[in-house]
Every structure is written in structure tokens, then in C-alpha cells.
Scaffold this motif. Structure first.
Motif, PDB file in Angstrom:
ATOM      1  N   LEU A  60       9.416 -54.463   4.369  1.00 39.69           N
ATOM      2  CA  LEU A  60      10.732 -53.841   4.207  1.00 39.69           C
ATOM      3  C   LEU A  60      11.803 -54.890   3.953  1.00 39.69           C
ATOM      4  O   LEU A  60      12.670 -54.720   3.081  1.00 39.69           O
ATOM      5  N   ALA A  61      11.765 -55.993   4.711  1.00 39.75           N
ATOM      6  CA  ALA A  61      12.777 -57.040   4.582  1.00 39.75           C
ATOM      7  C   ALA A  61      12.780 -57.623   3.175  1.00 39.75           C
ATOM      8  O   ALA A  61      13.843 -57.909   2.604  1.00 39.75           O
ATOM      9  N   THR A  62      11.606 -57.784   2.605  1.00 41.89           N
ATOM     10  CA  THR A  62      11.507 -58.322   1.244  1.00 41.89           C
ATOM     11  C   THR A  62      12.073 -57.347   0.224  1.00 41.89           C
ATOM     12  O   THR A  62      12.809 -57.733  -0.689  1.00 41.89           O
ATOM     13  N   ASP A  63      11.772 -56.067   0.384  1.00 42.78           N
ATOM     14  CA  ASP A  63      12.175 -55.060  -0.603  1.00 42.78           C
ATOM     15  C   ASP A  63      13.679 -54.791  -0.618  1.00 42.78           C
ATOM     16  O   ASP A  63      14.262 -54.556  -1.678  1.00 42.78           O
ATOM     17  N   ILE A  64      14.319 -54.789   0.560  1.00 41.59           N
ATOM     18  CA  ILE A  64      15.737 -54.420   0.598  1.00 41.59           C
ATOM     19  C   ILE A  64      16.648 -55.601   0.956  1.00 41.59           C
ATOM     20  O   ILE A  64      17.848 -55.416   1.142  1.00 41.59           O
ATOM     21  N   ARG A 192       6.350 -47.452  -1.761  1.00 38.49           N
ATOM     22  CA  ARG A 192       5.935 -48.661  -1.067  1.00 38.49           C
ATOM     23  C   ARG A 192       5.223 -48.311   0.241  1.00 38.49           C
ATOM     24  O   ARG A 192       5.392 -47.222   0.793  1.00 38.49           O
ATOM     25  N   ASN A 193       4.440 -49.260   0.764  1.00 42.86           N
ATOM     26  CA  ASN A 193       3.656 -48.982   1.974  1.00 42.86           C
ATOM     27  C   ASN A 193       4.523 -48.699   3.193  1.00 42.86           C
ATOM     28  O   ASN A 193       4.185 -47.855   4.026  1.00 42.86           O
ATOM     29  N   TRP A 194       5.670 -49.384   3.325  1.00 46.34           N
ATOM     30  CA  TRP A 194       6.535 -49.131   4.489  1.00 46.34           C
ATOM     31  C   TRP A 194       7.161 -47.746   4.414  1.00 46.34           C
ATOM     32  O   TRP A 194       7.466 -47.141   5.452  1.00 46.34           O
TER      33      TRP A 194
END
Length: 455
Positions: A60-64, A192-194
Motif C-alpha cells: 500500500l505504501a508503495t502504491d499511494i 491490487r493485492n492490498w
């Protein structure tokens, strides 16, 4: 429907009919079999929904574009939303009953957890976490209060240990389950997986909320599955505990009076320890393991189960010993002190995965064992007519440290690349909370009793 804080009226306790110890045990086993498995599942699902953000955080941190400090703020906002609506939720429970209140909470948090998959920016993450906290507000203290409608003080540590075992089980299965979802759903149907993690793990809460409306009873007097003599036995043992509480005849009787009672603030200082320890265990265990060993997300999730499992075993031993001795204060102090020692050691074992898992496991013992022991204290400490507000106020105000702790840990990690300063602060707070219970609450203030059998 108005439900008294003890689940019964406040009239004179009737004499117990001649019940053998076997009959008493059979009655409480019957209640336990009816309530605890369902509540266990509800709390387990709630806990999985609460801690899954710790596993979602890495992708999540990487995506947003979520920094450690931003993640800590999001965790803190969840707790803030939970805190400000916790007392109103418990007051509503006493007015409309546990069945409708618990069902409403589960339906709302399940829906919001599912909708968290729509998050695209850090700001949206903050909003989602705050709203989820508002939706969940009152669930934990509501369940604690609900158990006091059925079980006397002398049985609560064992009952609480079984109930709170759900947290540990959620931690044990929640990690591998999150790892399974995160490993096998990335890109499925374009999501996405999250996103799948939040959606899939939110659905069971919606189902349980619907079931609760038909399965739960507000109090023993409403339970058609109990005989008249069983109801009388339960009521009498509840009265026995209520009549011995200090201040029962001169206790606080309205909302404002609770906050003028010095007992509340002693309980709050003592309880602050629990959610702060839970913050470390629930939200930073995956990060700590990932930083040491840097394994794949599935391995992180699996290893994260170890502290939860060992914490559960420690909790069961501590709860049984506390009930057998009918002693709470020193059990609480020594249990949470183990967590303080572990936190002080964590920064010094940052390069050793085995020792780090051992320290995290001691934090788990302190968190689960401390929770079990602590929540036997407020129901035996507050007068029954103030129990609903007293329990909710203790839980709400005690969360203040948990609001600040994730923000502090996130800031420390972002700016110093270490959480050592944050762990030292939490360890000091933990010892202070343990001392507040031991030194501030005399044993005579609890006056717990063995069960009355009538023989």
C-alpha cells in the motif's frame, strides 16, 4: 429497551436455591457454550480487520506514496475516531440492548473495511481509517460490558481469557491469511493485492452482524435457552458481586459523575498500557520482521504469527492463576512489566530475527495477559449503575496513549531511522500504568467473591 449495567434489576438479591457446585458449573458452562464461541468469532474477525493494515502497508505504501510518519498518523486517526464515539456507543447499548448495538457495529465496520479498497492517496487513507474507527467504536467495551451481564467477577478472568484468545488466534491466522491473499490476488480483475485484502476480510463482519440480530440475547432474563432456576442462579451471583462493591449505595449515577470519580483516572492510567502495547504488536510487527530479514510478504506474514501464538499461551496461564488466587493487581503489574523489558531490548536485537521474535512474543504476553487481567478490574471496581459509562470511559481515555504512540513511532522511524526512542517512551509508560494499578487501587476496593452455591 433499557438494560441495567449488570443485566438485572438492582433490587434485593434473592437467596439461592440449594445448588451444588456441579449445578453451578453446569449453568456457567451452558452460558459459555452459548455465548463465547460466537463472540469469539466476532472479535476474531474484528481483530483481523483491525491489524490487516499492518500487512497491507508494505504494498500500500508503495502504491499511494505513504511514508512511515503518514502510516503512523493513519493508525492514530483510526484510534481517535474509535475513542470519541466509544462512550456514546456504550450508552446506546444500555438503552437499546447489546444485540442491536453489536449488530450495528459489525455491519458498519464490515462495509467500511470493504470500501477501503477504493483508497488512492494518503488523505483518503486517513479518512478511511478515521471512519473505520468511528464505525468500530464501542465494540470492545461493549463486549466487555455484555459479559458482565452474564458472569460474576470470580469467573471473569477465565472467561475473558477465552474471549480475548480470539485476538491471539486472529494474529496467528491473520498473518498467514493476509500473506495468502496478498500473494495470490495481485492484479486479479485489475485490482491490487492490498485492495483485495481489505475487501475479502471485511465481508465476514457483515454476515456476523446479520446473524447477531437473531442469535444474541440482551441479558439472562431474555434467554429462552435458560431455565428459570438457571436465570435465578446467574442473577443471584451477579447480585453478590454488586452488593460488595465499594460505593454501591453512594456511587456515580450519571454521565458527569463518572468523570468526577477519581477511580476513573486511576483505571485510565492503568489501562493506557494495553492499547499502546497493542500498537507495537499489531501495527509494527510485520515492519520489524521485514526490516531485519527482508523476506517476501508471505514469509513476513507467517513469522508474524509467532508473537501472537506465544502471547496467547502466556495469557491462558496468567488468567488461570489470577482467577485461582483471586488476585488482579500484582498479576497485572508483573505481566505488563515483561512487555516493558522486551521493548527496551528490541532496539538492541535489531540484527537477530530470533531474539526480535522473542521480544515481540513477550510484548504479546504483556498485551494479551494484561488485557485479560485488567478487564476483570473495572466491573468489580465501578458501582454497577455506572459500569457502562465507567468501562467505556476507561477504554476511551485509555486510548490516548495509543493515539500518540503510532505517530511517535512513525516519526521516529522516518527521522532517526530507528524506533528506539519510541520504545523507551512506551516502556516507561507501561511501568507507570502497572504502578497505578498496584499502588492506586487497594485490593479491598475490588472485593471479589467465590461463587455462591447455596450449600
Amino acid at each position: 429497551m433499557n438494560v441495567p449495567a449488570s443485566g438485572i434489576s438492582h433490587g434485593e438479591a434473592k437467596p439461592v436455591p440449594s445448588n451444588s457446585l456441579h449445578e453451578v458449573d453446569a449453568t456457567y458452562k451452558k452460558v459459555t457454550r452459548r455465548l463465547i464461541p460466537f463472540l469469539f468469532i466476532c472479535w476474531m474477525v474484528n481483530y483481523i480487520d483491525r491489524i490487516n493494515v499492518g500487512f497491507a502497508k508494505i504494498p500500500l505504501a508503495t502504491d499511494i506514496g505513504l511514508s512511515e510518519a503518514a502510516y503512523g498518523l493513519g493508525v492514530g486517526l483510526f484510534i481517535f475516531g474509535y475513542v470519541i464515539f466509544e462512550i456514546p456507543s456504550n450508552l446506546l447499548l444500555t438503552r437499546i440492548g447489546a444485540r442491536k448495538t453489536l449488530a450495528r457495529i459489525m455491519l458498519l465496520w464490515g462495509a467500511i473495511s470493504c470500501l477501503t479498497f477504493l483508497v488512492r492517496t494518503p488523505t483518503e487513507f486517513y479518512v478511511a481509517r478515521f471512519v473505520l474507527g468511528v464505525a468500530e467504536a464501542g465494540f470492545y467495551p461493549g463486549l466487555i460490558l455484555y459479559l458482565t451481564f452474564w458472569f460474576p467477577s470470580s469467573r471473569r478472568a477465565r472467561v475473558m481469557s477465552r474471549f480475548l484468545l480470539a485476538m491471539a488466534v486472529a494474529g496467528v491466522i491473520g498473518g498467514p491469511l493476509a500473506g495468502l491473499i496478498l500473494t495470490h490476488t495481485s492484479g486479479l480483475l485489475g485490482f491490487r493485492n492490498w485492495q483485495w485484502l481489505f475487501f475479502i476480510e471485511g465481508l465476514p463482519a457483515i454476515v456476523l452482524g446479520i446473524v447477531a440480530l437473531f442469535y444474541l440475547d440482551d441479558s439472562p432474563k431474555d434467554a429462552k435457552w435458560l431455565t428459570a432456576s438457571e436465570k435465578e442462579l446467574i442473577q443471584t451471583n451477579l447480585h453478590l458481586g454488586e452488593s460488595s462493591k465499594p460505593g454501591h449505595d453512594h456511587g456515580i449515577s450519571d454521565f458527569l459523575s463518572v468523570f468526577r470519580d477519581p477511580r476513573l483516572y486511576l483505571a485510565v492510567v492503568g489501562y493506557t498500557v494495553i492499547p499502546v502495547l497493542g500498537t507495537v504488536l499489531n501495527y509494527w510487527t510485520p515492519t520489524i520482521i521485514h526490516n531485519i530479514a527482508n523476506p517476501d510478504i508471505g514469509t513476513v506474514a507467517t513469522l508474524s504469527a509467532i508473537p501472537f501464538g506465544l502471547g496467547a499461551l502466556g495469557m491462558l496461564v496468567i488468567a488461570r492463576h489470577s482467577d485461582r488466587k483471586l488476585e488482579r493487581r500484582w498479576h497485572y503489574f508483573f505481566t505488563v512489566s515483561c512487555g516493558a523489558v522486551a521493548l527496551l531490548c528490541l532496539p538492541h536485537v535489531a540484527g537477530n530475527l530470533g531474539l526480535a521474535l522473542l521480544c515481540l512474543s513477550l510484548v504479546g504476553v504483556a498485551y494479551y495477559g494484561g488485557s485479560t487481567i485488567f478487564w476483570t478490574i473495572p466491573p468489580a471496581y465501578f458501582p454497577s449503575r455506572s459500569a457502562s459509562v465507567g468501562i467505556a470511559a476507561t477504554s476511551s481515555l485509555g486510548q490516548i496513549g495509543a493515539v500518540l504512540a503510532p505517530i511517535l513511532l512513525g516519526w521516529a522511524k522516518t527521522h532517526t531511522h530507528s524506533m528506539a526512542a519510541g520504545f523507551i517512551f512506551i516502556a516507561a509508560l507501561t511501568v507507570l500504568g502497572g504502578l497505578a494499578i498496584v499502588l492506586g487501587i487497594p485490593r479491598s476496593a475490588l472485593r471479589e467473591h467465590k461463587l455462591k452455591t447455596g450449600n
